[in-house]
Design a protein around this motif. Structure first.
Motif: not given
Length: 115
Positions: A78-96
């Motif tokens: 089970d994965a907990v997922i944020y569905l709404t909110g404000e987040f820093f774009a540079d803190a996202l873990v993005l794929e290549d």
């Protein structure tokens, strides 16, 4: 009894993913289709499981965009997922080759705002 007299240095690194609380943060739980890292944008695959956002050719897949992983989860957990909110774009873990700006509008449409 002995005392530690040597200088000790401590370090604290605060979480830099959440950018504010003016917009309420809500979460949901979905089964992870693959291992997910905390801060990774996720979408729901055809089976309704949380999967990573990827890029195919020149297009970032945003169909089924669901939220941002609130914590790391292994495949089939089970994965907990944020569905709404404000987040820093540079803190996202993005794929290549996936850039946060390619997700900004799609996230805004589901109540997630990147700063």
């Amino acid at each position: 009894m002995s005392m530690e007299l040597a200088k000790q240095t401590y370090e604290y690194t605060p979480e830099q993913l959440i950018a504010g609380v003016a917009i309420g943060i809500t979460t949901g739980v979905k089964t992870a289709a693959v291992a997910l890292e905390k801060g990774a944008p996720v979408l729901l695959n055809a089976a309704g499981k949380a999967a990573k956002v990827t890029k195919s050719g020149d297009t970032v897949t945003t169909t089924g965009l669901y939220g941002i992983a609130a914590d790391s989860a292994a495949k089939d957990e089970d994965a907990v997922i944020y569905l709404t909110g404000e987040f820093f774009a540079d803190a996202l873990v993005l794929e290549d080759n996936v850039a946060a700006d390619a997700l900004e509008v799609a996230f805004r449409n589901i109540g997630i705002f990147l700063k």
